[in-house]
Design a protein around this motif. Structure first.
Motif, PDB file in Angstrom:
ATOM      1  N   ILE A   1      46.455  21.100  41.283  1.00  0.00           N
ATOM      2  CA  ILE A   1      47.091  21.968  42.282  1.00  0.00           C
ATOM      3  C   ILE A   1      47.562  23.263  41.629  1.00  0.00           C
ATOM      4  N   GLY A   2      48.171  23.161  40.458  1.00  0.00           N
ATOM      5  CA  GLY A   2      48.626  24.365  39.745  1.00  0.00           C
ATOM      6  C   GLY A   2      47.475  25.273  39.386  1.00  0.00           C
ATOM      7  N   LEU A   3      46.376  24.695  38.904  1.00  0.00           N
ATOM      8  CA  LEU A   3      45.192  25.501  38.578  1.00  0.00           C
ATOM      9  C   LEU A   3      44.584  26.135  39.831  1.00  0.00           C
ATOM     10  N   ALA A   4      44.614  25.411  40.950  1.00  0.00           N
ATOM     11  CA  ALA A   4      44.093  25.971  42.198  1.00  0.00           C
ATOM     12  C   ALA A   4      44.939  27.162  42.645  1.00  0.00           C
ATOM     13  N   VAL A   5      46.264  27.034  42.546  1.00  0.00           N
ATOM     14  CA  VAL A   5      47.148  28.159  42.910  1.00  0.00           C
ATOM     15  C   VAL A   5      46.902  29.336  41.985  1.00  0.00           C
ATOM     16  N   TRP A   6      46.769  29.057  40.682  1.00  0.00           N
ATOM     17  CA  TRP A   6      46.503  30.130  39.716  1.00  0.00           C
ATOM     18  C   TRP A   6      45.175  30.823  40.021  1.00  0.00           C
ATOM     19  N   ALA A   7      44.123  30.043  40.312  1.00  0.00           N
ATOM     20  CA  ALA A   7      42.808  30.609  40.619  1.00  0.00           C
ATOM     21  C   ALA A   7      42.866  31.446  41.895  1.00  0.00           C
ATOM     22  N   TYR A   8      43.584  30.967  42.912  1.00  0.00           N
ATOM     23  CA  TYR A   8      43.725  31.729  44.144  1.00  0.00           C
ATOM     24  C   TYR A   8      44.432  33.059  43.873  1.00  0.00           C
ATOM     25  N   ASP A   9      45.503  33.020  43.060  1.00  0.00           N
ATOM     26  CA  ASP A   9      46.247  34.235  42.726  1.00  0.00           C
ATOM     27  C   ASP A   9      45.363  35.225  41.973  1.00  0.00           C
ATOM     28  N   GLN A  10      44.589  34.728  41.019  1.00  0.00           N
ATOM     29  CA  GLN A  10      43.696  35.612  40.259  1.00  0.00           C
ATOM     30  C   GLN A  10      42.627  36.218  41.163  1.00  0.00           C
ATOM     31  N   ASN A  11      42.101  35.426  42.073  1.00  0.00           N
ATOM     32  CA  ASN A  11      41.105  35.919  43.016  1.00  0.00           C
ATOM     33  C   ASN A  11      41.707  37.010  43.900  1.00  0.00           C
ATOM     34  N   HIS A  12      42.923  36.785  44.380  1.00  0.00           N
ATOM     35  CA  HIS A  12      43.590  37.759  45.232  1.00  0.00           C
ATOM     36  C   HIS A  12      43.819  39.065  44.467  1.00  0.00           C
ATOM     37  N   ARG A  13      44.292  38.971  43.230  1.00  0.00           N
ATOM     38  CA  ARG A  13      44.520  40.173  42.413  1.00  0.00           C
ATOM     39  C   ARG A  13      43.216  40.914  42.145  1.00  0.00           C
ATOM     40  N   THR A  14      42.148  40.167  41.890  1.00  0.00           N
ATOM     41  CA  THR A  14      40.846  40.783  41.638  1.00  0.00           C
ATOM     42  C   THR A  14      40.352  41.523  42.875  1.00  0.00           C
ATOM     43  N   GLN A  15      40.447  40.895  44.023  1.00  0.00           N
ATOM     44  CA  GLN A  15      40.026  41.542  45.269  1.00  0.00           C
ATOM     45  C   GLN A  15      40.849  42.796  45.549  1.00  0.00           C
ATOM     46  N   GLN A  16      42.131  42.726  45.256  1.00  0.00           N
ATOM     47  CA  GLN A  16      42.997  43.883  45.457  1.00  0.00           C
ATOM     48  C   GLN A  16      42.610  45.016  44.504  1.00  0.00           C
ATOM     49  N   ALA A  17      42.315  44.696  43.256  1.00  0.00           N
ATOM     50  CA  ALA A  17      41.903  45.713  42.287  1.00  0.00           C
ATOM     51  C   ALA A  17      40.569  46.340  42.683  1.00  0.00           C
ATOM     52  N   ILE A  18      39.649  45.526  43.178  1.00  0.00           N
ATOM     53  CA  ILE A  18      38.359  46.048  43.635  1.00  0.00           C
ATOM     54  C   ILE A  18      38.565  46.982  44.816  1.00  0.00           C
ATOM     55  N   SER A  19      39.431  46.603  45.728  1.00  0.00           N
ATOM     56  CA  SER A  19      39.721  47.453  46.885  1.00  0.00           C
ATOM     57  C   SER A  19      40.334  48.783  46.459  1.00  0.00           C
ATOM     58  N   GLU A  20      41.263  48.747  45.518  1.00  0.00           N
ATOM     59  CA  GLU A  20      41.864  49.988  45.020  1.00  0.00           C
ATOM     60  C   GLU A  20      40.832  50.858  44.319  1.00  0.00           C
TER      61      GLU A  20
END
Length: 104
Positions: free
Chosen positions: A14-33
């Motif tokens: 569960i912790g790794l899934a939350v971490w992976a989701y957070d990293q994915n969200h940050r990556t998508q945000q950086a790509i958008s910027e």
């Protein structure tokens, strides 16, 4: 003991899934910027090219000559001639002493 291992493993997953989701969200945000910045750079380059074209159009020698002639009485502009330019050895540089006559 086995139950504790399963619970800890589940929490780790569960912790790794939350971490992976957070990293994915940050990556998508950086790509958008990055896309937004590229779009802004492209529009600024287009505006700069338009301004360069306008500058070239406004600085045409024949146009400037006509403006100088129209406003001669008010501005008193004269054409440039080569005698108005100095020589490089006539420039006084700060911190240097001018050579004296007869030295060397």
């Amino acid at each position: 003991m086995r139950a504790l291992f399963y619970v800890l493993s589940a929490f780790a997953v569960i912790g790794l899934a939350v971490w992976a989701y957070d990293q994915n969200h940050r990556t998508q945000q950086a790509i958008s910027e990055a896309r937004e910045l590229r779009r802004e750079i492209r529009s600024l380059r287009e505006a700069l090219s338009v301004q360069r074209a306008e500058w070239a159009y406004l600085n045409r020698p024949e146009r400037l000559r006509a403006l100088a002639e129209m406003n001669f009485a008010r501005l008193g502009l004269m054409p440039l001639v080569s005698s108005q330019f100095g020589q490089i050895d006539e420039v006084a540089y700060p911190g240097t002493v001018a050579p004296q006559e007869g030295s060397l």
